[in-house]
Design a protein around this motif. Sequence first.
Motif, PDB file in Angstrom:
ATOM      1  N   ALA A  89       0.832  -1.206   0.000  1.00 50.60           N
ATOM      2  CA  ALA A  89       0.000   0.000   0.000  1.00 50.60           C
ATOM      3  C   ALA A  89       0.862   1.250   0.000  1.00 50.60           C
ATOM      4  N   ALA A  90       1.954   1.223   0.774  1.00 46.04           N
ATOM      5  CA  ALA A  90       2.862   2.374   0.831  1.00 46.04           C
ATOM      6  C   ALA A  90       3.555   2.580  -0.511  1.00 46.04           C
ATOM      7  N   GLU A  91       3.934   1.467  -1.167  1.00 48.53           N
ATOM      8  CA  GLU A  91       4.573   1.575  -2.485  1.00 48.53           C
ATOM      9  C   GLU A  91       3.627   2.200  -3.501  1.00 48.53           C
ATOM     10  N   ARG A  92       2.361   1.806  -3.442  1.00 39.97           N
ATOM     11  CA  ARG A  92       1.384   2.401  -4.368  1.00 39.97           C
ATOM     12  C   ARG A  92       1.260   3.888  -4.132  1.00 39.97           C
ATOM     13  N   GLY A  93       1.214   4.281  -2.853  1.00 39.26           N
ATOM     14  CA  GLY A  93       1.060   5.696  -2.540  1.00 39.26           C
ATOM     15  C   GLY A  93       2.258   6.512  -2.950  1.00 39.26           C
ATOM     16  N   ALA A  94       3.443   5.873  -3.035  1.00 43.38           N
ATOM     17  CA  ALA A  94       4.666   6.599  -3.379  1.00 43.38           C
ATOM     18  C   ALA A  94       4.892   6.676  -4.881  1.00 43.38           C
ATOM     19  N   GLU A  95       4.149   5.891  -5.638  1.00 38.77           N
ATOM     20  CA  GLU A  95       4.364   5.864  -7.083  1.00 38.77           C
ATOM     21  C   GLU A  95       3.636   7.024  -7.767  1.00 38.77           C
ATOM     22  N   PRO A  96       4.362   7.939  -8.408  1.00 35.59           N
ATOM     23  CA  PRO A  96       3.689   9.027  -9.117  1.00 35.59           C
ATOM     24  C   PRO A  96       3.010   8.527 -10.377  1.00 35.59           C
ATOM     25  N   ALA A  97       1.846   9.041 -10.649  1.00 34.71           N
ATOM     26  CA  ALA A  97       1.154   8.698 -11.897  1.00 34.71           C
ATOM     27  C   ALA A  97       1.749   9.529 -13.019  1.00 34.71           C
ATOM     28  N   PRO A  98       2.285   8.900 -14.078  1.00 36.61           N
ATOM     29  CA  PRO A  98       2.960   9.639 -15.134  1.00 36.61           C
ATOM     30  C   PRO A  98       1.973  10.404 -16.006  1.00 36.61           C
ATOM     31  N   GLY A  99       1.915  11.727 -15.800  1.00 37.33           N
ATOM     32  CA  GLY A  99       1.074  12.571 -16.644  1.00 37.33           C
ATOM     33  C   GLY A  99      -0.380  12.573 -16.245  1.00 37.33           C
ATOM     34  N   SER A 100      -0.938  11.433 -15.980  1.00 42.32           N
ATOM     35  CA  SER A 100      -2.351  11.319 -15.669  1.00 42.32           C
ATOM     36  C   SER A 100      -2.549  10.174 -14.690  1.00 42.32           C
ATOM     37  N   PRO A 101      -3.543  10.287 -13.780  1.00 46.60           N
ATOM     38  CA  PRO A 101      -3.781   9.188 -12.851  1.00 46.60           C
ATOM     39  C   PRO A 101      -4.560   8.039 -13.469  1.00 46.60           C
ATOM     40  N   ARG A 102      -4.767   8.060 -14.778  1.00 49.99           N
ATOM     41  CA  ARG A 102      -5.519   6.994 -15.422  1.00 49.99           C
ATOM     42  C   ARG A 102      -4.731   6.452 -16.619  1.00 49.99           C
ATOM     43  N   ARG A 103      -4.711   5.141 -16.750  1.00 53.01           N
ATOM     44  CA  ARG A 103      -4.122   4.514 -17.925  1.00 53.01           C
ATOM     45  C   ARG A 103      -5.252   3.953 -18.774  1.00 53.01           C
ATOM     46  N   ARG A 104      -5.136   4.145 -20.085  1.00 54.32           N
ATOM     47  CA  ARG A 104      -6.194   3.719 -21.000  1.00 54.32           C
ATOM     48  C   ARG A 104      -5.677   2.599 -21.897  1.00 54.32           C
ATOM     49  N   PHE A 105      -6.560   1.633 -22.170  1.00 53.78           N
ATOM     50  CA  PHE A 105      -6.234   0.544 -23.085  1.00 53.78           C
ATOM     51  C   PHE A 105      -7.543   0.073 -23.714  1.00 53.78           C
ATOM     52  N   GLY A 106      -7.635   0.252 -25.037  1.00 58.42           N
ATOM     53  CA  GLY A 106      -8.870  -0.082 -25.735  1.00 58.42           C
ATOM     54  C   GLY A 106     -10.046   0.701 -25.180  1.00 58.42           C
ATOM     55  N   ASP A 107     -11.113  -0.003 -24.804  1.00 56.67           N
ATOM     56  CA  ASP A 107     -12.308   0.637 -24.261  1.00 56.67           C
ATOM     57  C   ASP A 107     -12.214   0.900 -22.767  1.00 56.67           C
ATOM     58  N   TRP A 108     -11.120   0.531 -22.149  1.00 50.96           N
ATOM     59  CA  TRP A 108     -11.003   0.565 -20.687  1.00 50.96           C
ATOM     60  C   TRP A 108     -10.127   1.713 -20.207  1.00 50.96           C
ATOM     61  N   GLY A 109     -10.363   2.112 -18.967  1.00 53.04           N
ATOM     62  CA  GLY A 109      -9.488   3.040 -18.270  1.00 53.04           C
ATOM     63  C   GLY A 109      -9.256   2.530 -16.864  1.00 53.04           C
TER      64      GLY A 109
END
Length: 236
Positions: A124-144
């Motif tokens: 959980a701490a590792e997730r909180g420390a990871e910066p989202a590159p450019g946007s907090p959402r990643r998109r792939f096909g119809d999904w985000g």
Amino acid sequence: MNDAAAPRLLVVDDDAELVDLIAGFLRDHHLTVDTAADATAMDAALARQRYVCVILDLMMPGEDGLSVLRRLRTRDRTPVIMLSAMSEDVDRIVGLEVGADDYLGKPCNPRELLARVRALLRRAAERGAEPAPGSPRRRFGDWGLDLVERVLHRTGFPQAPLTDAEFRVLTAFLDRPQRVLSRDTLIELAKGSDADVFDRAIDVTISRLRKKLGPGDPIRTIRNEGYMFALRPEEG
């Protein structure tokens, strides 16, 4: 450590002697612990307080642990470690399928339970420390994929919250698209080498992911080799 700053856990089990042992040991190692003897008491505790982890017994009077976990997963992504005196692999697999983040047989070694709790907190701490590159959402096909809330979005489908294991497996796929990943590789990427994970647990997690992705999901099974993510993600 000040109790106010200590991570707060909830132990849900009707075995008062075991609860006292577990709670006392965890408190001795700088964790704040609340307890509940059944599902009703658990619901009341969750209504009052947020927890970093719930330690949940499988066999309880009234509503059993699997039913509790199914209900909890419809609204909450709090990590859950399931405890059970039923040590068969099928019981462990069912617990993982329903949405448990980890599973320990009873009677459990309190030191092992502490190690599992610390592993969840570390991830959980590792997730909180990871910066989202450019946007907090990643998109792939119809999904985000919302990287902060860990929720899948798809037009025309309900949002799908992901468990810790599902999120880590999906991000491992997104970081390595269109490459065949063996089960051992996915275990290493999604759980870390210190976790007690077996091949079937990865299969269960991927099965849950496919259900949440819905029709046309991009995960492909490569016979005798592993899995491949068919889509290449884009940021933004």
